[in-house]
Design a protein around this motif. Structure first.
Motif, short mmCIF file in Angstrom:
data_model
loop_
_atom_site.label_atom_id
_atom_site.label_comp_id
_atom_site.label_asym_id
_atom_site.label_seq_id
_atom_site.Cartn_x
_atom_site.Cartn_y
_atom_site.Cartn_z
N ARG A 149 0.81 -1.09 -0.01
CA ARG A 149 -0.05 -0.09 0.03
C ARG A 149 1.00 1.35 -0.01
NH1 ARG A 149 -4.07 -2.32 4.15
NH2 ARG A 149 -3.24 -0.27 5.64
N ARG A 150 1.79 1.14 0.86
CA ARG A 150 2.73 2.33 0.67
C ARG A 150 3.49 2.53 -0.60
NH1 ARG A 150 4.86 0.07 5.47
NH2 ARG A 150 3.76 0.87 7.42
N ALA A 151 3.88 1.62 -1.17
CA ALA A 151 4.46 1.84 -2.66
C ALA A 151 3.46 2.19 -3.66
CB ALA A 151 4.88 0.38 -2.96
N LYS A 203 -14.07 -9.38 0.64
CA LYS A 203 -13.03 -8.51 0.87
C LYS A 203 -11.61 -8.41 0.19
CE LYS A 203 -15.99 -6.31 4.69
NZ LYS A 203 -15.84 -6.21 6.07
N ALA A 204 -11.62 -7.59 -0.81
CA ALA A 204 -10.11 -7.54 -1.27
C ALA A 204 -9.38 -6.86 -0.59
CB ALA A 204 -10.10 -7.26 -2.60
N ASP A 205 -7.95 -7.09 -0.40
CA ASP A 205 -7.19 -6.13 0.37
C ASP A 205 -7.09 -4.80 -0.22
OD1 ASP A 205 -6.53 -8.35 1.96
OD2 ASP A 205 -5.11 -9.17 0.49
N ALA A 210 -8.93 -5.34 -8.34
CA ALA A 210 -8.95 -5.86 -7.00
C ALA A 210 -7.45 -6.37 -6.76
CB ALA A 210 -10.18 -6.68 -6.63
N VAL A 211 -6.98 -6.25 -5.62
CA VAL A 211 -5.81 -6.61 -5.34
C VAL A 211 -5.86 -7.80 -3.96
CG1 VAL A 211 -3.32 -6.50 -4.58
CG2 VAL A 211 -4.56 -4.99 -6.40
N GLU A 212 -5.36 -8.97 -3.96
CA GLU A 212 -5.58 -9.74 -2.68
C GLU A 212 -3.79 -10.21 -2.52
OE1 GLU A 212 -7.41 -13.46 -3.13
OE2 GLU A 212 -9.14 -12.50 -2.15
N TYR A 249 -7.08 4.16 -3.22
CA TYR A 249 -7.66 2.89 -3.26
C TYR A 249 -8.36 2.96 -1.86
CZ TYR A 249 -3.47 2.63 -0.65
OH TYR A 249 -2.20 2.76 0.12
N ARG A 250 -9.41 1.97 -1.87
CA ARG A 250 -9.99 1.71 -0.83
C ARG A 250 -9.07 0.03 -0.24
NH1 ARG A 250 -13.64 5.19 0.50
NH2 ARG A 250 -14.71 5.98 -1.29
N VAL A 251 -9.43 0.05 1.42
CA VAL A 251 -8.64 -0.88 1.95
C VAL A 251 -9.88 -1.87 2.42
CG1 VAL A 251 -6.98 -1.65 3.73
CG2 VAL A 251 -6.70 0.23 2.61
#
Length: 141
Positions: free
Chosen positions: A31-33, A54-56, A65-67, A41-43
């Motif tokens: 997330r920092r990168a 719920k995706a990360d 969406a990222v997992e 984005y949404r967390v």
């Protein structure tokens, strides 16, 4: 400890219950990168209202969406080791997780979403580049 517990002993139960479902170290690094690349984005968000997932990390306008998947919990083909204690339970649990991941991936794809799975052992900087490219490409369409 109750008779129906999945843990082999109280110490294992305590340890496994303390595992985080969000804000893990790999997630925070990724997330920092992404934030440093100017992405917002949404967390821990639901990409689809009808999908119990719920995706990360979720980029709603781009439908990405990222997992971030843990090697143990999601049965990494490179690093998953079958536990020796209570192995019958854990083999079934990881198999259910893998089946759920596949079902969710298919549902997202059918709805026009791109699911990017990042394993915890992967180069998170390279993953951030890949995600950045995918999000920007899908926003421009």
């Amino acid at each position: 400890m109750s008779d129906k517990s999945w843990a082999s002993n109280p110490a294992v139960r305590r340890s496994m219950r303390s595992n985080r479902s969000r804000d893990t170290k790999p997630e925070l690094v990724l997330r920092r990168a992404l934030h440093a690349k100017g992405l917002r984005y949404r967390v821990c968000a639901q990409p689809l209202p009808d999908l119990r997932m719920k995706a990360d990390i979720v980029f709603r306008p781009a439908r990405v969406a990222v997992e971030v998947r843990g090697c143990f919990w999601h049965g990494c083909p490179l690093h998953y080791r079958q536990p020796t204690a209570n192995s019958e339970y854990w083999v079934a649990k990881v198999a259910r997780n893998i089946a759920r991941d596949q079902k969710n991936s298919k549902a997202l794809a059918e709805a026009g979403w791109l699911l990017i799975s990042v394993w915890e052992h992967e180069d998170l900087s390279a993953a951030a580049d890949l995600i950045n490219d995918a999000v920007r490409r899908r926003r421009d369409v």
